[in-house]
Design an enzyme around this catalytic site. Structure first.
Site: not given
Ligand code: CDT
Length: 300
Positions: A46, A106, A123, A142, A168, A193
Site C-alpha cells: 500500500e 488510497n 480503499k 488516513e 491494508c 502499512n
Molecule cells: N494502513 C492501514 O490501514 N493500517 C492499519 C493500522 C491500524 S488501524 C487500527 C492496519 O489495519 O494495519
C-alpha cells in the site's frame, strides 16, 4: 486450474528524503528478483511510492500533493511498467491518488504482463483520525488525507487469474473477502502499512503480527481464496511498521512468509485447484450459504 508463480514484494522503510525515482528503482529490482524466481504476478504494498505520509500533519492537504499520483501509469513509474512488460510479469501496486476533480484516495491497480492496467481499487476501510494530535510522534491521518473509496470491491481478470483487490485495514474486515469471493475471485491481493504506534489502537505490540496473520488466514479459509499480502515495513523516519508479508492458501495455511523487515521477495507456486475441495464441500455457497439470515449485516 493450473499453477502459476505468485510473489509478494515486501518493501522496507521508505524515508521522506527518498525520491520516487529511487523508490521505483528499488521496486523494479524486486520485480526482477521475483521474475528470476519464477513469479508471474507480483504484489507490492500500500502507498508503495512514498513514505507512509499519513503519519504527518499539514494544515492544508495540498501540502502533501507530492505524495499523490495524478495519473497512472506516469513518468515516475514508467520503469516499473516497462520491466513488467519486458519480463512478462503482472503486478499489483498501491499508491496515493489525486483525481483531476481534486479528490484524494488510497488506491491500487492491477497490471497485466503486457503492462496494461486491468483493475482499480480505492480503499474503503480508512483507519485512524482526521484531527491533529500534535503531541504524538506518529499520527494516523488516513481519514484526513483520503476519502472513502467509491468503486466498491471488484474482481479483475488478469492473465487468466480472477484477482480481487483490498488495501491494508480492509484485510481485517470479513465482508471484503466475502464480497470478492462471491464475484469469483481466485486470489485476493493487498498491500499494507501497519505501524506499531496507532493513536487509539489498543493492542499489545506482540499481537500486531498475530492479528495481521489471523485476518489473512481467516479470510482465505472462509472464502476458499488465495491471499497475498505485501508489507511496507521496518523503520520509516524512526517509526516501526510490521513485516510478515505472506501468501496464504485456501486451506488458511501460510505457504510463504517474509523473514525480514526489509526489501524481500517471497515466491510460491500456486495451484488454483487447491480451492476446489473447499468450494465444493464446507464452503459450497450455493448449497450452504444462508443470505436470508444475513440482512442484519447491512441493515445496521
Ligand atoms: N494502513 C492501514 O490501514 N493500517 C492499519 C493500522 C491500524 S488501524 C487500527 C492496519 O489495519 O494495519
Amino acid at each position: 486450474g493450473g499453477t502459476f508463480g505468485l510473489a509478494v514484494a515486501q518493501v522496507g522503510g521508505i524515508q521522506p528524503s527518498e525520491s520516487k525515482a529511487e523508490v521505483v528503482e528499488r521496486l523494479t529490482g524486486l520485480l526482477r528478483d521475483a521474475a528470476a524466481r519464477g513469479a508471474d504476478f507480483v504484489v507490492f504494498p500500500e502507498l508503495t511510492l512514498t513514505t507512509f505520509f499519513p503519519r504527518y500533519w499539514v494544515d492544508d492537504n495540498s501540502g502533501m500533493d507530492a505524495n499523490y499520483e495524478t495519473s497512472m501509469p506516469n513518468d515516475d513509474v514508467a520503469p516499473l511498467f516497462a520491466a513488467g512488460r519486458d519480463l512478462g510479469v503482472g503486478f499489483y501496486l498501491g499508491y496515493a491518488e489525486l483525481t483531476p476533480a481534486g479528490r484524494r484516495y488510497n488506491s491500487s491497480v492491477t497490471v497485466d504482463k503486457e503492462g496494461a492496467i486491468t483493475g482499480k481499487y480505492r480503499k474503503v476501510h480508512l483507519p485512524g483520525h482526521d484531527d491533529n494530535r500534535a503531541t504524538l510522534r506518529s499520527q494516523h491521518l488516513e481519514k484526513k488525507y483520503f476519502e472513502v473509496g467509491d468503486l466498491g470491491f471488484g474482481v479483475f481478470p488478469t492473465d487468466g487469474l480472477n484477482i480481487g483487490m483490498a488495501l491494508c485495514n480492509d484485510r481485517r474486515w470479513p465482508e471484503v473477502y466475502r464480497a470478492l469471493s462471491l464475484q469469483g475471485a481466485d486470489l485476493v491481493v493487498l498491500g499494507y502499512n501497519t505501524p506499531m504506534e496507532v493513536p487509539g489502537w489498543q493492542e499489545e505490540p506482540h499481537a500486531k503480527m498475530a492479528t495481521h496473520l489471523l485476518s489473512l488466514q481467516a479470510g482465505a479459509y472462509q472464502n476458499s481464496v488465495w491471499v497475498a499480502a505485501a508489507a511496507k515495513c521496518g523503520y520509516e523516519d524512526g517509526v516501526y511498521m510490521i513485516g510478515g508479508s505472506a501468501i496464504v492458501a485456501p486451506s488458511g495455511e501460510i505457504v510463504a512468509k517474509a523473514m525480514t523487515d526489509g526489501d524481500e521477495v517471497v515466491v510460491a507456486q500456486v495451484d488454483l485447484d487447491m480451492a476446489r475441495p473447499f468450494r465444493e464441500s464446507v464452503f459450497d455457497f450455493a448449497a450452504h450459504r444462508r443470505p436470508e439470515h444475513y440482512a442484519i449485516l447491512v441493515e445496521r
